[in-house]
Design an enzyme around this catalytic site. Structure first.
Site, PDB file in Angstrom:
ATOM      1  N   SER A 140       3.443  -4.541   8.589  1.00 48.09           N
ATOM      2  CA  SER A 140       3.248  -3.892   8.219  1.00 48.09           C
ATOM      3  C   SER A 140       1.564  -4.246   7.878  1.00 48.09           C
ATOM      4  O   SER A 140       0.405  -2.773   7.652  1.00 48.09           O
ATOM      5  CB  SER A 140       2.872  -4.185   6.284  1.00 48.09           C
ATOM      6  OG  SER A 140       2.533  -5.698   6.037  1.00 48.09           O
TER       7      SER A 140
ATOM      8  N   HIS B 113      -2.988  -6.087   1.229  1.00 50.12           N
ATOM      9  CA  HIS B 113      -3.058  -5.830   2.223  1.00 50.12           C
ATOM     10  C   HIS B 113      -4.099  -4.674   2.648  1.00 50.12           C
ATOM     11  O   HIS B 113      -4.864  -4.651   1.599  1.00 50.12           O
ATOM     12  CB  HIS B 113      -1.848  -4.441   2.223  1.00 50.12           C
ATOM     13  CG  HIS B 113      -0.449  -5.104   3.032  1.00 50.12           C
ATOM     14  ND1 HIS B 113       0.128  -5.480   1.670  1.00 50.12           N
ATOM     15  CD2 HIS B 113       0.053  -5.328   4.058  1.00 50.12           C
ATOM     16  CE1 HIS B 113       1.427  -5.564   2.850  1.00 50.12           C
ATOM     17  NE2 HIS B 113       1.342  -5.649   3.573  1.00 50.12           N
TER      18      HIS B 113
END
Length: 260
Positions: free
Chosen positions: A39, A242
């Protein structure tokens, strides 16, 4: 959406898609570029995520391709990927003529999502114990996983330059007010350091190029005044912990550019 639902979404599954994005014929001749990984390479955390792999045009890989106009661009990175997914799904799909390959991998193997979940919901002691378990995995099991992954990449595209990027330290540990205690933040950053150091050692053994993003993200962790990473995020929940757009543009993109 409840906090429980958000936290549950942090525990990702490894569902890979083989969608290949190819540069248009009008682009200038250059390298054949392949973006592999998890990711942190697919662009989770940035706007415009699409498909089961949650790829975004704001990822460092897509931004590099847009700026450099490679002859071809295969965007194979996928949210949730572990080393086995790269070996079994991503490497077979990539071109053997690749000149440049980038990758982030190993964080999901080491239990990134479940560790963050434990630290969000548990005590300082529970969090530290979970991080220490991850460190043990990194020291004992992950090296072989990384070696096998790098060997598979080299076998498929022996002429390619392979750039392996690190993970950032997630938290600003100097912030007084934050969604996690100072003890938890320091523990998670310590785990990231151990992971990155192991990745660096295996990259060297493989003869690849290691590009460290930690300095680029320094002072821009979660809870910093100008963070390059998302904290706990409600919509969409997968963005939690993230990089945001600034993280991909100012943290990861320069690291790839300088190493490519």
């Amino acid at each position: 959406m409840s906090r429980a639902t958000v936290l549950a979404c942090l525990v990702s599954t490894s569902v890979l898609a083989l969608t290949v994005a190819t540069a248009s014929p009008a682009q200038a001749a250059g390298v054949d570029y392949v973006a592999l990984g998890d990711s942190y390479s697919s662009g989770v955390g940035a706007p415009g995520q699409s498909g089961t792999c949650l790829r975004s045009n704001y990822s460092y890989a897509a931004q590099w391709a847009a700026k450099n106009s490679p002859t071809t661009f295969q965007f194979l990175a996928c949210s949730g990927a572990v080393t086995d997914d790269v070996v079994k799904t991503q490497v077979p799909a990539m071109s053997s003529a690749a000149d440049l390959i980038s990758i982030t991998i190993g964080g999901n193997d080491a239990g990134f999502a479940s560790t963050v979940l434990t630290c969000l919901t548990g005590s300082d002691t529970t969090c530290t114990a979970k991080v220490n378990a991850g460190k043990t995995y990194v020291a004992t099991t992950l090296p072989g996983k990384l070696d096998s992954t790098y060997a598979a990449i080299k076998a498929k595209a022996p002429g390619a330059k392979v750039v392996v990027l690190s993970y950032p330290n997630i938290f600003d540990t100097s912030a007084v007010i934050c969604e996690m205690s100072s003890t938890k933040r320091k523990a998670l950053n310590s785990g990231a350091q151990v992971l990155d150091d192991m990745i660096k050692s295996r990259v060297a053994a493989a003869g690849f190029t290691f590009s460290d993003v930690r300095d680029n993200f320094s002072g821009h962790g979660v809870c910093a005044a100008k963070p390059y990473l998302n904290g706990l995020t409600i919509i969409p929940p997968q963005n939690s912990y993230h990089p945001n757009s600034s993280g991909y543009t100012n943290g990861y993109l320069p690291a790839l550019t300088s190493a490519a």
